[in-house]
Design an enzyme around this catalytic site. Structure first.
Site: not given
Ligand code: AKB
Length: 316
Positions: A8, A10-12, A34-36, A138, A142
């Site tokens: 992840g 490329l995420g926040q 990341d996925i892309r 969510y 968690k």
């Protein structure tokens, strides 16, 4: 930590954490995934779909990493819109990442969230160990994730660690699909239009934190002496408890004619109301020395400067 795989990336959190880790541990020791693929990859990057059973394992093995920081996940509002997809990514991805850590004997970090609490949790000064009956997908993910990390530690000896993040505020990468995203949007709109329409109602307090504190907390926990960790996973951490009007007041110290109004989104408001108002971070302080450097005023001054520069750069 010496060689780290970040999912992840490329995420926040991932986009800033990867840069931060590269400057501390060396460019060649951080494998972003990341996925892309990013438009302009910097440093080592691998495409990983965390829901595919062996992809995390294969990349972790290829680079001989000693740590996985597993960030790939859907946030709360997105997970509520696509609950089945959220289960597959948030739980499927986590168990695949934990399996890789178990097979390769790796240290492991994954974030939980204030979303792991629910309406029956004490709202103020929420203890580290308390009732957790969340009412969102969510939150279900968690809580299950916290338990799964505890399980991989006690059953297989995987060195799992984690925190419950509050809403994270950053000027680098926008969050997407979260309930606390308004606390980032408000700064952009303050600079662009001097006005912001909040989808969260006045008076709705949630825990928040500036991204530099969040990044510091991840590294500090991962480098902490394991003998001092009684909890290991899901440490409550927070820097401030704030409602939309508190952001407006902090912004008005710099932009006096800034105005906030409200057009409440019932879904995100419902999620926000099911979460605590203010959590207690004393276990994190005692067990590994957590401390936030930024309060709402420090953060606001920095956010406004950085967002202003960014908007100017992008429109040049
Ligand atoms: C969200 O709003 O979903 C996240 C979180 C608090 O976990 N920022």
């Amino acid at each position: 930590m010496k060689k780290i795989l970040v999912t992840g990336a490329l995420g926040q959190i991932g986009s800033e954490l990867t840069e931060n880790l590269r400057s501390t541990y060396g460019e060649d020791n951080i494998i972003a995934s990341d996925i892309r693929r990013p438009e302009q990859p910097a440093g080592i990057f691998e495409e990983i779909d965390v829901t595919k059973e062996k992809e995390i394992y294969e990349i972790a093995k290829k680079y001989n990493v000693d740590t996985i920081i597993h960030l790939a996940a859907l946030l709360s509002a997105k997970a509520e819109a696509f609950p089945k997809v959220a289960w597959e990514i948030n739980m499927g991805g986590l168990v695949n990442a934990l399996e890789a850590a178990k097979e390769l004997n790796l240290k492991f970090f994954t974030p939980s969230s204030i979303g792991a609490f629910g309406p029956s949790t004490p709202k103020d000064n929420t203890p580290q160990d308390t009732l957790q009956r969340p009412t969102t997908m969510y939150g279900v993910n968690k809580v299950a994730g916290e338990l799964l990390c505890d399980y991989y530690y006690s059953r297989f000896g995987v060195d799992t660690r984690g925190v419950r993040f509050p809403g994270l505020i950053s000027h680098v990468t926008a969050p997407g699909g979260g309930t606390t995203d308004y606390a980032v949007e408000v700064y952009y709109e303050a600079i662009r239009k001097k006005t912001y329409t909040s989808y969260i109602a006045e008076g709705t307090r949630m825990d928040m934190m500036y991204m530099p504190d969040a990044l510091h907390a991840i590294v500090q926990l991962m480098e902490a002496n394991p003998d001092r960790l009684k909890h290991r996973n899901a440490f409550n951490i927070t820097a401030m408890s704030a409602a939309p009007e508190h952001f407006a007041e902090a912004i008005q110290k710099h932009i006096p004619d800034f105005k906030i109004d409200y057009q409440v989104d019932p879904v995100r408001q419902g999620i926000a109301e099911s979460w605590p108002d203010a959590i207690n971070a004393s276990a994190a302080k005692e067990e590994w020395g957590f401390e936030a450097a930024y309060d709402i005023d420090d953060m606001t001054a920095d956010m406004l400067d950085k967002v202003r520069e960014k908007i100017k750069r992008n429109s040049a």
